[in-house]
Design a protein around this motif. Structure first.
Motif, mmCIF file in Angstrom:
data_model
loop_
_atom_site.group_PDB
_atom_site.id
_atom_site.type_symbol
_atom_site.label_atom_id
_atom_site.label_comp_id
_atom_site.label_asym_id
_atom_site.label_seq_id
_atom_site.Cartn_x
_atom_site.Cartn_y
_atom_site.Cartn_z
ATOM 1 N N LEU A 1 -28.108 29.253 -14.819
ATOM 2 C CA LEU A 1 -27.019 29.032 -15.469
ATOM 3 C C LEU A 1 -26.805 27.353 -15.624
ATOM 4 N N SER A 2 -26.605 27.063 -16.930
ATOM 5 C CA SER A 2 -26.620 25.630 -17.292
ATOM 6 C C SER A 2 -25.390 25.243 -17.833
ATOM 7 N N LEU A 3 -24.509 24.289 -17.087
ATOM 8 C CA LEU A 3 -23.189 23.891 -17.223
ATOM 9 C C LEU A 3 -23.258 22.457 -17.684
ATOM 10 N N PHE A 4 -22.722 22.455 -19.045
ATOM 11 C CA PHE A 4 -22.651 21.183 -19.898
ATOM 12 C C PHE A 4 -21.468 20.863 -20.237
ATOM 13 N N ASP A 5 -21.063 19.633 -20.229
ATOM 14 C CA ASP A 5 -19.582 19.122 -20.600
ATOM 15 C C ASP A 5 -19.866 17.782 -20.635
ATOM 16 N N ILE A 6 -18.892 16.797 -21.261
ATOM 17 C CA ILE A 6 -18.830 15.407 -21.288
ATOM 18 C C ILE A 6 -18.136 14.953 -20.018
ATOM 19 N N ALA A 7 -17.726 15.730 -18.963
ATOM 20 C CA ALA A 7 -17.208 15.223 -18.050
ATOM 21 C C ALA A 7 -17.007 16.305 -16.657
ATOM 22 N N ASN A 8 -17.174 15.890 -15.792
ATOM 23 C CA ASN A 8 -16.935 16.750 -14.400
ATOM 24 C C ASN A 8 -17.794 18.112 -14.114
ATOM 25 N N THR A 9 -19.058 17.973 -14.805
ATOM 26 C CA THR A 9 -19.892 19.193 -14.595
ATOM 27 C C THR A 9 -20.501 19.197 -13.450
ATOM 28 N N PRO A 10 -20.804 17.794 -12.523
ATOM 29 C CA PRO A 10 -21.377 18.106 -11.252
ATOM 30 C C PRO A 10 -20.604 18.712 -10.381
ATOM 31 N N GLY A 11 -19.252 18.408 -10.262
ATOM 32 C CA GLY A 11 -18.265 19.124 -9.416
ATOM 33 C C GLY A 11 -18.395 20.687 -9.643
ATOM 34 N N VAL A 12 -18.196 21.055 -11.093
ATOM 35 C CA VAL A 12 -18.118 22.456 -11.184
ATOM 36 C C VAL A 12 -19.314 23.137 -10.767
ATOM 37 N N ALA A 13 -20.453 22.428 -10.832
ATOM 38 C CA ALA A 13 -21.640 23.123 -10.779
ATOM 39 C C ALA A 13 -21.935 23.203 -9.324
ATOM 40 N N ALA A 14 -21.476 22.098 -8.514
ATOM 41 C CA ALA A 14 -21.743 22.299 -7.043
ATOM 42 C C ALA A 14 -20.948 23.637 -6.510
ATOM 43 N N ASP A 15 -19.792 23.687 -6.949
ATOM 44 C CA ASP A 15 -18.655 24.581 -6.706
ATOM 45 C C ASP A 15 -19.337 25.808 -6.990
ATOM 46 N N VAL A 16 -19.494 26.190 -8.269
ATOM 47 C CA VAL A 16 -19.940 27.492 -8.481
ATOM 48 C C VAL A 16 -21.318 27.732 -7.975
ATOM 49 N N GLY A 17 -22.121 26.765 -7.780
ATOM 50 C CA GLY A 17 -23.554 26.818 -7.243
ATOM 51 C C GLY A 17 -23.592 27.348 -6.003
ATOM 52 N N HIS A 18 -22.879 27.267 -4.958
ATOM 53 C CA HIS A 18 -22.627 27.692 -3.780
ATOM 54 C C HIS A 18 -22.442 29.294 -3.576
ATOM 55 N N ILE A 19 -22.085 29.887 -4.686
ATOM 56 C CA ILE A 19 -21.935 31.368 -4.784
ATOM 57 C C ILE A 19 -23.182 32.218 -4.600
ATOM 58 N N ASN A 20 -23.280 33.088 -3.652
ATOM 59 C CA ASN A 20 -24.783 33.620 -3.352
ATOM 60 C C ASN A 20 -25.149 34.812 -4.282
ATOM 61 N N THR A 21 -25.051 34.471 -5.428
ATOM 62 C CA THR A 21 -25.642 35.567 -6.556
ATOM 63 C C THR A 21 -26.925 34.957 -7.161
ATOM 64 N N ARG A 22 -27.510 35.682 -7.929
ATOM 65 C CA ARG A 22 -28.959 35.372 -8.571
ATOM 66 C C ARG A 22 -29.003 34.286 -9.062
ATOM 67 N N SER A 23 -28.222 33.548 -10.048
ATOM 68 C CA SER A 23 -28.749 32.336 -10.822
ATOM 69 C C SER A 23 -28.702 31.389 -10.210
ATOM 70 N N GLU A 24 -29.687 30.525 -10.527
ATOM 71 C CA GLU A 24 -29.404 28.990 -10.113
ATOM 72 C C GLU A 24 -28.605 28.111 -11.112
ATOM 73 N N VAL A 25 -27.832 27.356 -10.557
ATOM 74 C CA VAL A 25 -26.667 26.756 -11.246
ATOM 75 C C VAL A 25 -27.076 25.074 -11.387
ATOM 76 N N VAL A 26 -27.160 24.694 -12.709
ATOM 77 C CA VAL A 26 -27.228 23.018 -12.834
ATOM 78 C C VAL A 26 -26.261 22.807 -13.735
ATOM 79 N N GLY A 27 -25.774 21.380 -13.617
ATOM 80 C CA GLY A 27 -24.885 20.855 -14.265
ATOM 81 C C GLY A 27 -25.377 19.637 -15.063
ATOM 82 N N TYR A 28 -24.958 19.324 -16.102
ATOM 83 C CA TYR A 28 -25.455 18.348 -17.303
ATOM 84 C C TYR A 28 -24.097 17.731 -17.617
#
Ligand code: APR
Length: 315
Positions: free
Chosen positions: A32-59
């Motif tokens: 799961l690739s999360l792109f925005d012009i702002a705030n994606t590190p936080g969203v990716a860290a937050d969502v990324g802690h959920i223990n489901t299949r996908s790897e989450v990276v913020g850009y």
């Protein structure tokens, strides 16, 4: 289950964040690739802690857009700006259209084979904009570009179930046309389970579906438009696209796609999804007289919205 990378462009927004959450819950997604012009590190860290299949990276920022898109099987675009005081509809159109134009150019370059789910409004125009940009880049595949109209279907189902007094989970209602105001045409004559509703009730249901966005804007009293229900609808349609890619048979959803079902070049109707995107645009089926009138009435506005998008992309 195959590896599938899904990119969300505008992932830190009002729609983007709950959409990221819902896509994180989808077992068909491996990356799961999360792109925005702002705030994606936080969203990716937050969502990324959920223990489901996908790897989450913020850009974040245009420099990271290439990495966000590379290898994507599906790109979902809820990027845009909300309308601010003093901004005209045209100002808003120009900003969102510009964002869609840039993001489409990047998709053409970095993931030309991905399916694209357009959420950024006005969808009636932003889908034709993306198509024009893709054509210029020489990679346009009309089977892979979708305007997400699922929220209209979701609303039609909810409102119909209430009036027809049937369990909402069993309801199906096709919605055709476009994704704004009168261009949204729910086909309650084809709703299942059928209920015997009066002409007045059907007219009111149609109007409520068409005005669903405004209902939310008014209820939020100046604090925004539909985000949670739109994210739900976006996640539902993305799941259907992924199932199609994975070869699940008989996945049918309404969507705004290039079409020859009417004389208009883009039109929302039932679409069968498959390994390459649109497998078949299904017939509109029998329409009631009320729906036939609605269909004729929506064509001029939809036509001009399409032309506005094409003109913007080529200027
Ligand atoms: N690239 C990526 N993201 C962008 C860009 C861009 N060029 N420009 C803006 N964004 C991001 C913003 O940073 C924000 O996080 O898009 C996000 C939009 O979020 P909101 O302002 O909260 O708007 P939202 O309610 O989510 O609606 C977004 O979807 O339904 C449509 O009409 C709606 O066009 C609007 C869009």
């Amino acid at each position: 289950v195959p590896e599938r990378k899904v990119a969300i462009l505008g992932a830190a927004g009002g729609i983007g964040q709950p959409l990221a959450l819902l896509m994180k819950l989808n077992p068909l997604v491996s990356s799961l690739s999360l792109f925005d012009i702002a705030n994606t590190p936080g969203v990716a860290a937050d969502v990324g802690h959920i223990n489901t299949r996908s790897e989450v990276v913020g850009y974040m920022g245009d420099d990271e857009l290439a990495k966000a898109l590379e290898g994507a099987d599906l790109v979902i675009i809820p990027a845009g700006v909300p309308r601010k005081p003093g901004m005209t509809r045209d100002d808003l159109f120009n900003i969102n259209a510009g964002i869609v134009k840039n993001l489409s150019s990047a998709i053409a370059k970095y993931c030309p084979h991905a399916l694209v789910n357009m959420i950024s409004n006005p969808v009636n125009s932003t889908v034709p904009i993306a198509a024009e940009i893709f054509k210029k880049a020489g990679m346009y595949d009309e089977k892979k570009l979708f305007g997400v109209t699922t929220l209209d279907v979701v609303r039609a189902k909810t409102f119909y179930a209430g009036k027809a007094n049937v369990p909402v989970a069993e309801v199906n209602v096709p919605v055709i046309g476009g994704h704004a105001g009168v261009t949204i045409l729910p086909l309650f004559s084809q709703a299942t389970p059928q209920a015997n509703l009066s002409a007045d009730v059907l007219t009111a249901l149609t109007k409520r579906t068409q005005d669903g966005g405004t209902e939310v804007v008014e209820a939020k009293a100046g604090k925004g438009s539909a985000t949670l229900s739109m994210a739900y609808a976006g996640a539902l349609f993305a799941d259907a696209c992924l199932k199609g890619l994975n070869g699940v048979p008989d996945v049918v959803e309404c969507s705004y796609v290039q079409s020859t079902i009417t004389e208009l070049p883009f039109f929302a109707s039932k679409v069968r999804l498959g390994k390459n995107g649109v497998e078949e645009v299904l017939d509109l089926g029998p329409l009631s007289d009320f729906e036939k009138e609605g269909l004729e009435a929506l064509k001029p506005e939809l036509k001009s919205s399409i032309e506005k998008g094409v003109k913007f992309a080529n200027q």
